[in-house]
Design an enzyme around this catalytic site. Structure first.
Site, PDB file in Angstrom:
ATOM      1  CD  GLU A 130      -2.182  -1.501   2.401  1.00  0.00           C
ATOM      2  OE1 GLU A 130      -2.247  -0.479   3.150  1.00  0.00           O
ATOM      3  OE2 GLU A 130      -3.593  -2.802   2.478  1.00  0.00           O
ATOM      4  CD  GLU A 322      -8.788   0.234   4.108  1.00  0.00           C
ATOM      5  OE1 GLU A 322      -7.758   0.088   3.181  1.00  0.00           O
ATOM      6  OE2 GLU A 322      -8.775  -0.890   4.685  1.00  0.00           O
TER       7      GLU A 322
END
Ligand code: 0X9
Ligand code: ZN
Length: 375
Positions: A130, A322
Site C-alpha cells: 500500500e 483507506e
C-alpha cells in the site's frame, strides 16, 4: 468464492457488496462456469506492476525537495528524507527510532512538537504493497513542518498538538515489495510473513485472521510475536496518545473501531462525529468521497488490528483510513504517481480536522474526566 481466491484486495462496506479478489485465469473460468457474477477490473496485475517498475527505473535519482512527492520512494529514500526534514526544522522535528525490524532495519518516527501535550500518532505502511499509505503520512509531516509559516491554522494546531509520524511501519515488507513482489502485504517472517495488522493483542486470533502461514492475513504465533508490532506497542505504552490514524489503501474509507466485533464501541458517537468532519475535509480539495464505517461493517471482519488494540487497550481514538483509489478499477495498490499529492491533501485535511477536534475536546468543560472508555 473465497476458496478460489488467493488474495482479497479490498472489501466492500456493504457486506453484500462485491469484493476485489485476485484470481489465476483458471479460477476466472471456474467463476463463469459456476454462474457467479463478476467483473474483471484489472486484466493482468503483473503487467501493471511491470509498467510501474519501468517508470520507476527511469526516475532521476536525488529528487529535489520540490518534486519529492512526484513519485513513490523506497525505504532508503524515505529514511534520508526524514533526516532532511529533521535537519531543516531543528527544535521542531526530531527523529526517533522505535525499534528494529526483523531484518534489522530501523523503525523510524518523525516527531513534530513544540511541546503541545495532545499527542497524535500517524502511521502508515503496515501493509507493504500500500505504497500511497507510506507517502501520505510523510507528506502530512512535510506539510506540517513547511506549511506552518504560511498557515496560521497549522501554527495554532502545533501550539497544542504533537505528532509522531511513522510512515513505514513494515520496512522489510516495503523493501520486498519494491525489490521482489509488488503485491507483498506482510512482514518477512520466515519468508511467509505475518500480517502485522492481525498481530495485535485485542481479539488476537479471532475471526478475520488466519492461522495459516500462507494466508495474506496470517496472524503470527501469538499476539506481538513481531518486532514491528512490539515497537508500536512500546510507543503507545510509554506515552499518552490521544488519537491515532493508521493509513492504508485502498477503498476511500474512514474506519473506526471495532473491527473484530459488531458491538458498538463506547465512543461510537464521537467516532462517527469526528469521522464525519474528517470526511468533509477530505472531500473539500477535489470532491473525492471517503465513506465512514465501523471496521466490522466490511465484508470480512478483522481481529488483532492495530486500531482495535490502541482503542481497546489505551482508549486512544483510532481511525484507519483507506486511501485512494475507490476500487480496483482505479489501479488498486498501484495508484498513479500524479495522485500522490492530491491524496496527501485529502489526508492532511482529515488530520487537521481531527487535531482541531482534539484541541476543542481537551478544553471543553469536564475535559479529562473522560467517557466510559477513558481513564
Ligand atoms: O484488512 C486490513 O487490515 C485493513 N484493510 S486493508 O485492505 N488495507 O488490508 C482494514 C482493517 C479494518 N477492517 C476490517 N477488515 N474489518
Ligand atoms: Zn492495509
Amino acid at each position: 468464492m473465497l476458496a478460489l481466491s488467493e488474495d482479497v484486495w479490498s472489501e466492500h462496506p456493504d457486506p453484500r457488496g462485491p469484493i476485489v479478489v485476485v484470481l489465476a485465469p483458471p479460477s476466472v473460468e471456474a467463476l463463469a462456469r459456476r454462474g457467479i457474477r463478476h467483473r474483471l477490473v484489472i486484466d493482468d496485475i503483473d503487467a501493471v506492476a511491470a509498467e510501474e517498475r519501468c517508470r520507476l527505473g527511469r526516475r532521476l535519482p536525488n529528487a529535489t525537495a520540490s518534486d519529492w512527492f512526484a513519485d513513490y520512494r523506497d525505504v532508503d529514500e524515505v529514511g534520508v528524507y526524514m533526516a532532511e526534514l529533521r535537519d531543516q526544522h531543528p527544535g521542531l522535528a526530531r527523529l526517533r527510532s522505535l525499534g528494529t525490524s526483523l531484518e534489522g532495519q530501523p523503525l523510524r518516527a518523525l516527531e513534530i512538537s513544540r511541546g503541545g501535550d495532545i499527542r497524535i500518532v500517524l502511521s502508515g505502511g503496515q501493509h507493504a504493497r500500500e505504497w500511497i499509505a507510506v507517502m501520505v503520512p510523510l507528506c502530512i509531516a512535510e506539510r506540517l513542518l513547511n506549511g506552518q509559516d504560511a498557515s496560521p491554522r497549522i501554527r495554532a494546531i502545533l501550539d497544542s498538538v504533537s505528532f509522531v509520524v511513522v510512515p513505514v511501519a513494515n520496512p522489510d515488507g516495503y523493501r520486498h515489495s519494491w525489490r521482489v513482489d509488488r503485491y507483498w502485504r506482510k512482514n518477512r517472517r520466515g519468508g511467509y510473513g505475518v500480517d502485522l495488522n492481525r498481530n495485535y493483542g485485542v481479539a488476537w486470533g479471532r475471526a478475520g485472521s488466519s492461522a495459516d502461514r500462507s494466508s495474506p492475513n496470517y496472524r503470527g504465533e501469538h499476539a506481538f510475536s513481531e518486532p514491528e508490532t512490539r515497537a508500536m506497542r512500546d510507543l503507545f505504552e510509554t506515552e499518552k496518545v490521544r488519537a491515532h490514524v493508521d493509513f492504508h489503501s485502498f477503498s476511500q474509507l474512514i474506519l473506526y473501531p471495532w473491527s473484530h466485533t459488531r458491538d458498538d464501541p463506547p465512543d461510537r458517537d464521537e467516532f462517527a462525529a469526528i469521522a464525519d468532519r474528517m470526511s468533509s475535509a477530505m472531500f473539500a480539495p477535489h470532491g473525492v468521497k471517503y465513506g465512514i464505517r465501523p471496521g466490522s461493517d466490511l465484508t470480512i471482519g478483522a481481529s488483532g488490528t492495530l486500531g482495535d488494540w490502541v482503542y481497546g487497550e489505551h482508549a486512544v481514538l483510532a481511525f484507519t483510513i483507506e486511501l485512494r483509489p475507490a476500487s480496483g478499477s482505479g489501479g488498486g495498490f498501484v495508484l498513479p504517481p500524479e495522485q500522490i499529492v492530491p491524496t496527501c491533501k485529502e489526508g492532511l485535511g482529515g488530520v487537521l480536522e481531527l487535531a482541531e477536534w482534539m484541541i476543542r475536546d481537551a478544553s471543553a468543560p469536564g475535559a479529562g474526566t473522560g467517557g466510559p472508555a477513558r481513564d
